[in-house]
Design a protein around this motif. Structure first.
Motif, short mmCIF file in Angstrom:
data_model
loop_
_atom_site.label_atom_id
_atom_site.label_comp_id
_atom_site.label_asym_id
_atom_site.label_seq_id
_atom_site.Cartn_x
_atom_site.Cartn_y
_atom_site.Cartn_z
N ILE A 187 -1.74 -0.39 1.07
CA ILE A 187 -1.98 0.69 2.03
C ILE A 187 -0.94 0.57 3.12
N GLU A 188 -0.09 1.58 3.24
CA GLU A 188 0.89 1.63 4.31
C GLU A 188 0.30 2.40 5.49
N LYS A 189 0.43 1.85 6.68
CA LYS A 189 -0.06 2.51 7.89
C LYS A 189 0.99 3.51 8.37
N GLY A 190 1.22 4.49 7.51
CA GLY A 190 2.21 5.51 7.82
C GLY A 190 1.94 6.76 7.02
N ASN A 191 2.54 7.86 7.43
CA ASN A 191 2.37 9.13 6.75
C ASN A 191 3.06 9.10 5.38
N TRP A 192 2.49 9.80 4.42
CA TRP A 192 3.02 9.78 3.06
C TRP A 192 4.46 10.27 3.00
N LYS A 193 4.84 11.18 3.89
CA LYS A 193 6.21 11.69 3.86
C LYS A 193 7.20 10.63 4.30
N LEU A 194 6.80 9.73 5.18
CA LEU A 194 7.67 8.62 5.56
C LEU A 194 7.85 7.66 4.39
N THR A 195 6.79 7.47 3.61
CA THR A 195 6.90 6.65 2.41
C THR A 195 7.92 7.25 1.44
N MET A 196 7.83 8.56 1.24
CA MET A 196 8.74 9.22 0.31
C MET A 196 10.17 9.25 0.85
N GLU A 197 10.32 9.52 2.15
CA GLU A 197 11.66 9.53 2.74
C GLU A 197 12.32 8.16 2.59
N ASN A 198 11.56 7.11 2.85
CA ASN A 198 12.10 5.76 2.74
C ASN A 198 12.57 5.48 1.31
N ASN A 199 11.81 5.97 0.34
CA ASN A 199 12.20 5.76 -1.05
C ASN A 199 13.48 6.50 -1.42
N ARG A 200 13.72 7.65 -0.79
CA ARG A 200 14.80 8.52 -1.23
C ARG A 200 16.16 8.15 -0.65
N GLU A 201 16.28 6.98 -0.08
CA GLU A 201 17.60 6.53 0.40
C GLU A 201 17.71 5.02 0.29
#
Length: 426
Positions: A187-201
């Motif tokens: 469980i990441e204490k962050g918004n799902w879009k931040l998870t996806m953004e982090n993955n995409r770079e």
């Protein structure tokens, strides 16, 4: 869902090439919109075929307030249903996974077969029609062993485009004939879009992922050319060209496909791995001696596959790693990682779980910290959208652009729908 003027303004003024404004990461109202506009309207990757290897095997997946039951039926087909009894709405299967002969409601024992048909409902009278009370099905697609569901009444039709493009890349790895060697939920204490953004770079990779970058070429995910790195970048490009030629001769496609702007957005590319070049491990050698499919050669690089809005996957000669992202709230996100090996591989003989999972366990922990840093930063009064690097963050922009365009499309379509007026009897 009717959106406020504030949300409409946020969507309208999104600046291309920049990160999103803070409410996109912090607002519970926008989170609810995300669930309606994104996770209830698009194809969401939620499982793999080896989750349900035999008839009666099931897994449950929670998407917001909806629980989805994925089960293998007696004809070996993967089916998906709303995990809700048609009697009085009780949750049917209350474990994450299991095996059943039939699907039996724990409340009043209404019993359904694995195709969702109601088979038994005691004390309902002679006029009761069982055929009208089957489980409510959920749209499901199986892409070379990756399971996607869609909660929309009319799901996006372009899944077929992704299937046609991706099957030649994925099928040689034979995911359906794998088994899950390990699974980790964090469980990441962050918004799902931040998870996806982090993955995409991979702008952050060299500084933050020492384990992952053992096997990844530094130049594989975008770099600004300079006199200092020109020689290294040229060498990497030559390696890519040579390996791509070899892979094509083996009927292993490698050329980049980028359709991240499609409604069912996706991207793929096979790239060489560094050092031993065999797998994403601490020594870049295979983690499992039993290779996948019909592979006889270990150094086949890494095939990456990204889907909008919630998954990414890495396919190698010896194992597969899948990642599925599920939003829990505006500030919490589930990241589910699965490691798959050949179904005949023996733990302790062909592979060691700690070695198999070492790179991505470490990387997941590092990424979780980075996402949480970003979530805390977005809540600061000093936060404002910052510019993406045109060299290393192009895929982040493609994700953010896709997301905002899908929100805008949903808002427009919702505004044009006729209003329903409910008249209550007095």
């Amino acid at each position: 869902m009717k959106v406020s003027a504030d949300i409409q303004a946020l969507v309208d003024r999104r600046k291309q090439g920049y990160s999103l404004e803070a409410p996109f990461y912090l607002s519970e109202e926008i989170f609810r919109l995300d669930m309606d506009a994104i996770f209830r309207q698009h194809w969401i990757q939620v499982a793999v075929e080896p989750d349900v290897p035999e008839p009666g095997d099931y897994v449950t997946v929670e998407l917001g307030s909806d629980s989805i039951l994925i089960v293998r039926d007696d004809d070996m087909q993967v089916r998906a249903f709303h995990n809700v009894c048609r009697h009085r709405g009780a949750r049917l299967c209350n474990e994450d996974k299991g095996t059943v002969g039939n699907i039996v409601c724990p409340y009043h024992s209404w019993t359904y077969n694995l195709s969702g048909d109601l088979m038994f409902a005691e004390h309902m009278g002679e006029q009761f029609d069982r055929c009208k009370h089957s489980l409510k099905s959920v749209h499901v697609e199986n892409l070379a062993g990756l399971i996607f569901v869609c909660l929309a009444e009319n799901p996006p039709v372009d899944f077929a485009v992704m299937r046609a493009a991706m099957e030649p890349y994925l099928l040689p790895h034979d995911l359906p004939n794998c088994k899950i060697a390990a699974q980790i939920d964090i469980i990441e204490k962050g918004n799902w879009k931040l998870t996806m953004e982090n993955n995409r770079e991979c702008y952050h990779c060299v500084a933050n992922h020492p384990e992952l970058t053992i096997s990844l070429y530094e130049y594989g995910f975008g770099y600004q050319r300079s006199p200092a790195n020109a020689e290294g970048m040229d060498a990497f490009e030559r390696t890519c060209i040579e390996r791509a030629r070899q892979w094509e001769e083996m009927n292993l496609p490698s050329v980049e496909i980028d359709r991240l702007s499609d409604v069912t957005g996706f991207r793929t590319q096979r790239l060489p791995l560094d050092r031993s070049g065999e797998s994403q491990t601490l020594d870049a050698k295979v983690a499992s001696k039993k290779l996948l499919g019909e592979f006889r050669q270990a150094d086949l690089g890494g095939l990456s596959f990204w889907t909008q809005p919630n998954s990414w996957h890495h396919f190698m000669s010896d194992h597969i790693v899948t990642f599925s992202v599920i939003p829990l709230s505006a500030g919490e996100t589930l990241v589910r990682t699965k490691w798959l090996v050949h179904k005949d591989a023996q733990e302790g003989v062909d592979y060691d779980v700690s070695n198999l999972t070492a790179v991505w366990n470490a990387t997941n922990d590092q990424d979780r910290a980075l996402v949480e840093y970003s979530q805390r930063g977005a809540s600061s009064s000093a936060y404002e959208p910052g510019p993406y690097s045109p060299f290393t963050e192009g895929l982040v922009e493609k994700f953010s652009d896709w997301y905002v365009r899908r929100l805008a499309s949903h808002i427009d379509s919702s505004a044009s729908e006729p209003r329903t007026i409910n008249i209550k009897a007095v």
